[in-house]
Design a protein around this motif. Structure first.
Motif, PDB file in Angstrom:
ATOM      1  N   ILE A  23       0.855  -1.184   0.000  1.00  0.00           N
ATOM      2  CA  ILE A  23       0.000   0.000   0.000  1.00  0.00           C
ATOM      3  C   ILE A  23       0.896   1.241   0.000  1.00  0.00           C
ATOM      4  N   PRO A  24       0.335   2.408  -0.347  1.00  0.00           N
ATOM      5  CA  PRO A  24       1.145   3.630  -0.274  1.00  0.00           C
ATOM      6  C   PRO A  24       1.700   3.832   1.130  1.00  0.00           C
ATOM      7  N   LEU A  25       2.919   4.349   1.209  1.00  0.00           N
ATOM      8  CA  LEU A  25       3.565   4.510   2.513  1.00  0.00           C
ATOM      9  C   LEU A  25       2.730   5.387   3.445  1.00  0.00           C
TER      10      LEU A  25
ATOM     11  N   TYR B 167       8.899   5.319  -0.545  1.00  0.00           N
ATOM     12  CA  TYR B 167       8.615   6.684  -0.085  1.00  0.00           C
ATOM     13  C   TYR B 167       8.743   7.660  -1.254  1.00  0.00           C
ATOM     14  N   TYR B 168       7.615   8.253  -1.626  1.00  0.00           N
ATOM     15  CA  TYR B 168       7.578   9.270  -2.669  1.00  0.00           C
ATOM     16  C   TYR B 168       7.031  10.560  -2.057  1.00  0.00           C
ATOM     17  N   PRO B 169       7.878  11.355  -1.398  1.00  0.00           N
ATOM     18  CA  PRO B 169       7.372  12.503  -0.638  1.00  0.00           C
ATOM     19  C   PRO B 169       6.695  13.559  -1.499  1.00  0.00           C
ATOM     20  N   ARG B 170       7.217  13.821  -2.669  1.00  0.00           N
ATOM     21  CA  ARG B 170       6.654  14.891  -3.497  1.00  0.00           C
ATOM     22  C   ARG B 170       5.483  14.429  -4.341  1.00  0.00           C
TER      23      ARG B 170
ATOM     24  N   TRP C 220      18.280   0.790   2.249  1.00  0.00           N
ATOM     25  CA  TRP C 220      18.365   2.004   1.438  1.00  0.00           C
ATOM     26  C   TRP C 220      18.981   1.697   0.083  1.00  0.00           C
ATOM     27  N   ARG C 221      19.714   0.633  -0.008  1.00  0.00           N
ATOM     28  CA  ARG C 221      20.371   0.268  -1.277  1.00  0.00           C
ATOM     29  C   ARG C 221      19.369  -0.102  -2.372  1.00  0.00           C
ATOM     30  N   GLN C 222      18.104  -0.380  -1.985  1.00  0.00           N
ATOM     31  CA  GLN C 222      17.106  -0.732  -2.990  1.00  0.00           C
ATOM     32  C   GLN C 222      15.920   0.237  -2.999  1.00  0.00           C
ATOM     33  N   GLN C 223      16.062   1.365  -2.327  1.00  0.00           N
ATOM     34  CA  GLN C 223      14.994   2.373  -2.318  1.00  0.00           C
ATOM     35  C   GLN C 223      14.939   3.088  -3.674  1.00  0.00           C
ATOM     36  N   PRO C 224      13.889   3.876  -3.934  1.00  0.00           N
ATOM     37  CA  PRO C 224      13.791   4.601  -5.201  1.00  0.00           C
ATOM     38  C   PRO C 224      15.046   5.432  -5.496  1.00  0.00           C
TER      39      PRO C 224
ATOM     40  N   GLU D 164      14.981  15.662  -5.062  1.00  0.00           N
ATOM     41  CA  GLU D 164      13.670  15.286  -5.619  1.00  0.00           C
ATOM     42  C   GLU D 164      13.020  14.138  -4.851  1.00  0.00           C
ATOM     43  N   PHE D 165      13.778  13.502  -3.956  1.00  0.00           N
ATOM     44  CA  PHE D 165      13.212  12.430  -3.119  1.00  0.00           C
ATOM     45  C   PHE D 165      13.174  12.844  -1.655  1.00  0.00           C
ATOM     46  N   ARG D 166      13.136  14.163  -1.431  1.00  0.00           N
ATOM     47  CA  ARG D 166      12.928  14.723  -0.089  1.00  0.00           C
ATOM     48  C   ARG D 166      11.691  15.593  -0.089  1.00  0.00           C
ATOM     49  N   GLY D 167      11.011  15.593   1.024  1.00  0.00           N
ATOM     50  CA  GLY D 167       9.784  16.379   1.131  1.00  0.00           C
ATOM     51  C   GLY D 167      10.060  17.829   1.496  1.00  0.00           C
TER      52      GLY D 167
END
Length: 220
Positions: A65-67, A93-96, A185-189, A217-220
């Motif tokens: 499900i979405p984070l 995690y897709y903050p933006r 973290w090695r397999q995160q987006p 671009e991967f920080r909120g």
């Protein structure tokens, strides 16, 4: 096995299709209720249930499900699961784009799956998070095939990780041990392995080349 799947989007739906075809007893749930899963149930033979019911008696539960929705999962969700239940986390995690800023991930620097563990109160094995959903249907190959795709799998419990790797092998993919959850973290987006359609050697190399730095671009 009895397998619960929480989330019936692209990954959850296609895992339901493949796992039922392999003979597993699949119970699938989403946030909108079992009545919205009639078509998937008729197609696959899976049993549509509520989120609370999906883990009951399950040996493996997939949370896909979405984070941002993870904190809304019911407390004590896994209390009725089988002893030693293994929980697979496919989340990103897709903050933006979707999730908004999650302070613990960005300020404490914890991995996305470590954050998920804290929310649900249960250890997880991170897998399928960088997998194209359609590949689950279209790209399984027998063990030993030179074109077989490998998936990274991270987790702290070696027995649980082994069980997930065996299931992925049954689905038609190789696996690479990506370390513990603090290494995930090695397999995160936005890492080299994310979305990589490669074999064991390519996936191992991509994991080694990852950087822990989170790009703007991967920080909120």
């Amino acid at each position: 096995m009895k397998i619960g799947i929480i989330g019936a989007g692209n990954i959850g739906g296609n895992l339901t299709r493949r796992l039922t075809a392999l003979g597993h007893d699949v119970y699938v749930a989403n946030s909108r209720g079992p009545h919205t899963l009639t078509a998937l149930a008729q197609e696959t033979g899976a049993t549509p249930v509520t989120v609370e019911e999906a883990p009951r008696g399950a040996e493996i539960v997939v949370v896909t499900i979405p984070l941002k929705a993870v904190p809304d999962l019911p407390s004590g969700l896994f209390d009725g699961a089988a002893d030693g239940v293994v929980v697979i986390d496919t989340g990103n995690y897709y903050p933006r784009q979707r999730d908004g800023r999650i302070a613990e991930i960005e300020d404490e620097g914890i991995t996305e799956s470590r954050w998920t563990e804290r929310q649900i109160g249960h250890p997880v094995i991170k897998a399928f998070n960088g997998t194209y959903a359609q590949d689950i249907l279209d790209r399984p190959l027998p063990a030993g095939d030179p074109d077989r795709i490998a998936l990274p799998v991270a987790g702290d419990d070696e027995a649980a990780k082994s069980k997930v790797r065996d299931l992925i092998d049954e689905l038609g993919f190789d696996t690479v041990d990506a370390g513990g959850i603090d290494d995930s973290w090695r397999q995160q987006p936005d890492t080299p392995v994310y979305g990589l359609r490669g074999g064991v050697e390519a996936v191992t190399k991509a994991l080694a080349e990852a950087s822990p730095e989170r790009k703007p671009e991967f920080r909120g």
